[in-house]
Design a protein around this motif. Structure first.
Motif, short mmCIF file in Angstrom:
data_model
loop_
_atom_site.label_atom_id
_atom_site.label_comp_id
_atom_site.label_asym_id
_atom_site.label_seq_id
_atom_site.Cartn_x
_atom_site.Cartn_y
_atom_site.Cartn_z
N ALA A 1 0.84 -1.14 0.00
CA ALA A 1 0.04 0.01 -0.03
C ALA A 1 0.70 1.47 0.07
N ARG A 2 1.96 1.37 0.74
CA ARG A 2 2.82 2.49 0.88
C ARG A 2 3.29 2.86 -0.46
N VAL A 3 4.00 1.56 -1.13
CA VAL A 3 4.69 1.69 -2.52
C VAL A 3 3.72 2.51 -3.58
N HIS A 4 2.28 1.82 -3.58
CA HIS A 4 1.27 2.21 -4.45
C HIS A 4 1.03 3.87 -4.09
N LEU A 5 0.89 4.06 -3.01
CA LEU A 5 0.62 5.60 -2.62
C LEU A 5 1.74 6.51 -2.81
N TRP A 6 3.00 6.00 -2.90
CA TRP A 6 4.13 6.72 -3.14
C TRP A 6 4.26 7.07 -4.67
N GLU A 7 3.83 5.86 -5.43
CA GLU A 7 3.87 6.05 -6.76
C GLU A 7 2.69 7.04 -7.43
N LEU A 8 1.67 7.14 -6.62
CA LEU A 8 0.66 8.13 -6.99
C LEU A 8 1.03 9.47 -6.70
N LEU A 9 1.66 9.55 -5.52
CA LEU A 9 1.96 10.97 -4.87
C LEU A 9 3.19 11.79 -5.53
N ARG A 10 4.35 10.75 -5.97
CA ARG A 10 5.25 11.60 -6.23
C ARG A 10 5.69 12.25 -7.60
N HIS A 11 4.50 11.77 -8.53
CA HIS A 11 4.28 12.70 -9.68
C HIS A 11 3.28 13.73 -9.49
N LEU A 12 2.55 14.10 -8.63
CA LEU A 12 1.63 15.12 -8.46
C LEU A 12 2.33 16.45 -8.18
N PRO A 13 1.90 17.40 -9.00
CA PRO A 13 2.54 18.92 -9.00
C PRO A 13 1.87 19.29 -7.78
N GLU A 14 2.76 20.23 -6.87
CA GLU A 14 2.23 21.22 -5.84
C GLU A 14 1.38 22.14 -6.54
N THR A 15 0.26 22.25 -6.03
CA THR A 15 -0.76 23.39 -6.63
C THR A 15 -0.22 24.71 -6.00
N LYS A 16 -0.13 25.50 -7.18
CA LYS A 16 0.18 26.90 -6.80
C LYS A 16 -0.84 27.93 -7.03
N GLN A 17 -0.76 28.99 -6.40
CA GLN A 17 -2.07 29.88 -6.42
C GLN A 17 -2.38 30.09 -7.70
#
Length: 283
Positions: A262-278
């Motif tokens: 579960a942690r690997v799956h979660l990390w793979e999803l999150l590591r490519h997400l951009p930080e939302t800028k204003q």
């Protein structure tokens, strides 16, 4: 922490079979700001849909600025949605209510009140009179293991102790749903893990439905039955966590293959997400 007694708690309302305890449907939230004299719309939430089952722990995670806290504030009733709705036990949320309790990232205790009196405050606003108010506050203070700190004021408490008081204060009004906004994020690692374990004990004893916002991947997997991953104000994915409940010691949970997957799956999803800028959504 003091042993928890299941029969000491008020039984939560019974829902129809398979009915969600919390349902979030088509939720949108737009903020408006003025830049160079022009009003601009910033979409914070863009059609969020998911449901939470009774007695479930759901973690909400995602990059900074993706709308996690805005979502939690709308569920609590502190913000109003631009469109869509939130329902708790089938009733539409139209502001704050005692069916929901909120634990902040920082405990936000009243500095002039003792630990016990801070817990009593929510009961007082609910209209609970003495001596029931005092007995109830004492019971919840003991539940988080702070009965010996009842007369201390916030400046005399450690960060972890303050958070315990905050959790006790939220639980004392006996909400159906406990909302938590990164409640352990500002604590050291040892205190954080101790409070995570205590939260699992509390949930096992009370059966509370819990929605927790967190940036901590380990925390999301260790605590939650499901993890909602958000991106730019929308739900990107929902991950089912295969760890058994009630959960055992956290060290043992980390050693299980379900945790690793579960942690690997979660990390793979999150590591490519951009930080939302204003600037996102300005048009």
């Amino acid at each position: 922490m003091a042993a928890l007694q299941r029969d000491a708690w008020t039984a939560p309302a019974v829902l129809e079979a398979d009915a969600p305890h919390v349902s979030i449907t088509g939720l949108r939230k737009d903020f408006r700001i003025t830049i160079a004299g022009q009003s601009k719309r910033i979409p914070a939430l863009c059609g969020v849909d998911f449901a939470v089952r009774k007695g479930e722990i759901v973690a909400v995670t995602g990059a900074s600025g993706c709308g996690k806290t805005t979502l939690l504030r709308i569920i609590m009733g502190l913000e109003t949605a631009t469109a869509g709705e939130v329902r708790v036990s089938g009733k539409r949320v139209r502001g704050c209510g005692y069916d929901r309790g909120l634990v902040f990232q920082h405990a936000e205790l009243l500095p002039w009140r003792t630990a016990l009196a801070n817990i009593e405050f929510g009961l007082m606003t609910k209209g609970i009179r003495q001596p029931l108010r005092r007995r109830t506050a004492e019971r919840f203070l003991a539940m988080v293991g702070l009965q010996n700190a009842r007369d201390r004021k916030p400046h005399q408490l450690s960060g972890g102790m303050k958070q315990r008081v905050g959790i006790a204060r939220a639980l004392a009004i006996e909400p159906e749903v406990l909302l938590m906004d990164e409640p352990f994020g500002a604590l050291d690692a040892q205190t954080r893990e101790s409070l995570q374990a205590e939260l699992l004990d509390i949930q096992a004893a009370t059966g509370k439905t819990i929605i927790i916002v967190t940036h901590d991947l380990d925390e999301a997997v260790l605590l939650a039955d499901r993890v909602v991953v958000m991106e730019r104000g929308a739900v990107k994915d929902i991950i089912e966590i295969g760890l058994p409940r009630p959960r055992g010691p956290l060290a043992e949970m980390r050693a299980r293959p379900e945790f690793g997957r579960a942690r690997v799956h979660l990390w793979e999803l999150l590591r490519h997400l951009p930080e939302t800028k204003q600037e996102v959504g300005l048009r």
